[in-house]
Structure formats: C-alpha cells, structure tokens
Design a protein around this motif. Structure first.
Motif, PDB file in Angstrom:
ATOM      1  N   ARG A  28     -16.347   5.990  36.589  1.00 38.95           N
ATOM      2  CA  ARG A  28     -15.381   5.783  37.672  1.00 38.95           C
ATOM      3  C   ARG A  28     -15.045   7.111  38.332  1.00 38.95           C
ATOM      4  O   ARG A  28     -14.927   8.145  37.664  1.00 38.95           O
ATOM      5  N   MET A  29     -14.870   7.074  39.633  1.00 35.89           N
ATOM      6  CA  MET A  29     -14.456   8.250  40.380  1.00 35.89           C
ATOM      7  C   MET A  29     -12.950   8.426  40.236  1.00 35.89           C
ATOM      8  O   MET A  29     -12.178   7.511  40.488  1.00 35.89           O
ATOM      9  N   VAL A  40     -15.449  12.350  37.337  1.00 42.46           N
ATOM     10  CA  VAL A  40     -16.047  11.073  36.950  1.00 42.46           C
ATOM     11  C   VAL A  40     -15.692  10.817  35.495  1.00 42.46           C
ATOM     12  O   VAL A  40     -15.913  11.680  34.635  1.00 42.46           O
ATOM     13  N   LYS A  82     -14.402  21.391  41.771  1.00 43.94           N
ATOM     14  CA  LYS A  82     -14.630  20.055  42.313  1.00 43.94           C
ATOM     15  C   LYS A  82     -13.302  19.356  42.600  1.00 43.94           C
ATOM     16  O   LYS A  82     -12.312  19.559  41.884  1.00 43.94           O
ATOM     17  N   HIS A 136      -5.300   9.022  42.068  1.00 46.36           N
ATOM     18  CA  HIS A 136      -5.287   8.158  40.886  1.00 46.36           C
ATOM     19  C   HIS A 136      -4.420   8.718  39.758  1.00 46.36           C
ATOM     20  O   HIS A 136      -4.173   8.035  38.758  1.00 46.36           O
ATOM     21  N   GLU A 190      -9.756  10.659  41.527  1.00 44.47           N
ATOM     22  CA  GLU A 190      -9.259  11.599  42.511  1.00 44.47           C
ATOM     23  C   GLU A 190      -7.774  11.850  42.269  1.00 44.47           C
ATOM     24  O   GLU A 190      -7.143  11.183  41.458  1.00 44.47           O
ATOM     25  N   VAL A 198     -13.037  15.966  42.747  1.00 45.41           N
ATOM     26  CA  VAL A 198     -13.042  14.662  42.103  1.00 45.41           C
ATOM     27  C   VAL A 198     -13.667  14.797  40.721  1.00 45.41           C
ATOM     28  O   VAL A 198     -14.378  15.759  40.436  1.00 45.41           O
ATOM     29  N   ALA A 200     -12.809  19.117  36.097  1.00 41.12           N
ATOM     30  CA  ALA A 200     -13.510  19.115  37.377  1.00 41.12           C
ATOM     31  C   ALA A 200     -12.951  20.187  38.306  1.00 41.12           C
ATOM     32  O   ALA A 200     -13.702  20.887  38.998  1.00 41.12           O
TER      33      ALA A 200
END
Length: 290
Positions: free
Chosen positions: A267-268, A263, A259, A273, A270, A261, A254
C-alpha cells in the motif's frame, strides 16, 4: 473553536448531582469524563441541594484523572443562572448546555459565568438533541471560541421525530452524520448519545461499535457498568496500534531516503494517511500514563 481532542473521552458518565452516594462512588469509576448533572436527573425541589453537592465535589480534588463537566439547566429556565453561580467559582473543565438551538446561547452563558468566576477557563459543550438544534449545528459550531464538543442527545431526538428506537438507529443516522460532519469541519470533539437499556450488554456494545465506526470520539453513559465496554470500544486494538506504528516507521524511513511516500504491505503511504496513525499512538500513550 477550542480543540481539546488530546484528552480521551471514550466514556462520559452522567452522575445525578443530587445523589451524594453516586458522587462519592464516581471517585472509583474508571470513566474518562464525569458529567455532574443538574438538569434532567434532578427534580425541581432538589436543585439547590444538587448545586451544593456538585460544588463540593468540584472543590474536593478527589477525582483523579477524570475530567469533570457540569450539565446546567437550559438557558431560559429559572435555574441556569443559579447553576452557574454555584459551580462557576469551582472551575469545572467544561459546562454542558442542554437543548442547544441558538448561536447566541453560548455568549449569554459566557457573560453570566464571568460574573461568578472572572478567571474561568471552562470549555463549553453543546448538546444537540432537537430537530432545530441539528439543523443549526453549523451556526452553533461557529458561535463561541470556547466551544469544544458536541454531545448528541438521541433519546430526545427520537421522541421529537416520533420515531422508534431500533437496532442500527436508522431513523437518526442522518442526524448523527450531520453532527459528525459539522464537528470535524470546525475542529470539535463529538460524543454519541446514551444507550438507555443498560442491562442489554450486547446491544450496548453494538451501538458503541457503530459509533466508533462512524467516527465518534466516545459515548455518553448512564450506568457505571457501561464504562468498561465503552473504554474498550473507543480504544485502539493491539492490531490497529501495531499497524499505526509500522506506518509511521515506514514513512520515516522513506523520508530519510528523500522520498515523499512509503510502501507498506503493498500500500502507498503518504502524509495524509498518517494523521490517524499519530492520533491512535498518542491516545495509547495517554492510556498507559494512567
């Protein structure tokens, strides 16, 4: 505070400092940490012999990857200064202080240790095992820049509370959580207390799972048979490692597209996490190196 979480401390095995046979056997036990005990495991008339045996063990260089820690007698006893004089010159990785209740204790120990090893680089580990110790955990956590680790002493705490040892440890869950909150707030490692019924394998495994789920880094142990289950409990599973690596790969992909974030499986993901994912992968790499 000194953060040293890059080393695994899943299994932290206490070894009686007065037992030469046990110290020799420890060279073959696959514990992450060995605690050479000069306190509870040693009778008063055996303190001198224990110091000599532990000093020889530290100097031997025969313990491989194992991190070597010494539990001295509590400050205020007649033995703690002699303990430091005996082991300080041999540079243990850490000094474990029992029954910590005061913020100035670590400074006293540090000053004494310098007399015997001016170049000492030992970390300090603090045992929280009395009501006063837990109530002063935040004060203790800020008391010295060499403090790296809290060790929870649940047996003494249960005794002082006049509580009972029960499955799930409901009488002391608040204290366990307090130690965890303070440790994480100040960048310390935190280790769970011992499980005394060393022949109760299922009970031990259940307590390890509870400690791991709560967030402890590892567990203190009283018997070699507890080492393998503790190592397993506090190691990431293959499924956890696979998910962690997938999260990191998804986020990197990503980022390559500009980007912030990602997926993964709906689930997202970031940056916030990923800290645990990176920690799990790093721990796995350390295990493989051994």
């Amino acid at each position: 505070m000194t953060q040293s979480s890059e080393r695994p401390r899943r299994s932290v095995l206490f070894m009686p400092g007065s037992n030469a046979r046990a110290l020799e056997k420890a060279k073959t036990i696959d514990a992450d940490v060995l605690v050479f005990d000069l306190e509870d495991a040693v009778a008063p008339d055996a303190k001198e012999e224990a110091r000599s045996l532990v000093a020889d063990a530290l100097a031997s260089g025969e313990y491989g990857h194992r991190e070597l820690v010494v539990r001295i007698n509590a400050v205020g006893t007649e033995w703690w200064r002699g303990d430091l004089a005996a082991v300080g010159p041999h540079h243990p990785a850490a000094i474990l202080l029992p029954k910590m209740e005061s913020a100035d204790t670590l400074e006293r120990v540090s000053d004494e240790l310098v007399w015997h090893a001016s170049d000492h680089d030992a970390a300090f580990w603090a045992m929280l095992e009395t009501p006063r110790g837990f109530l002063r955990a935040e004060e203790i956590a800020q008391s010295h820049d060499r403090l790296s680790t809290f060790v929870v002493g649940t047996n003494d705490l249960v005794k002082d509370l006049r509580a009972r040892h029960v499955p799930g440890r409901e009488p002391v869950v608040h204290a366990l959580s307090q130690a965890l909150l303070v440790a994480r707030a100040y960048g310390l490692n935190v280790l769970d207390g011992v499980y005394s019924s060393f022949k109760d394998e299922e009970g031990f495994k259940a307590e390890c799972r509870q400690a791991r789920d709560m967030g402890f880094d590892g567990k203190t142990l009283i018997h070699p048979n507890q080492v393998a289950p503790a190592n397993a409990a506090f190691s990431p599973t293959e499924a956890e490692l696979e998910e962690a690596r997938r999260m990191l790969e998804a986020f990197e992909a990503a980022q390559a597209k500009g980007k912030g974030v990602a997926v993964l499986d709906g689930r997202m993901i970031e940056e916030l996490h990923l800290a645990e994912a990176r920690r799990l992968v790093k721990m796995s790499e350390l295990f493989e190196e051994r």
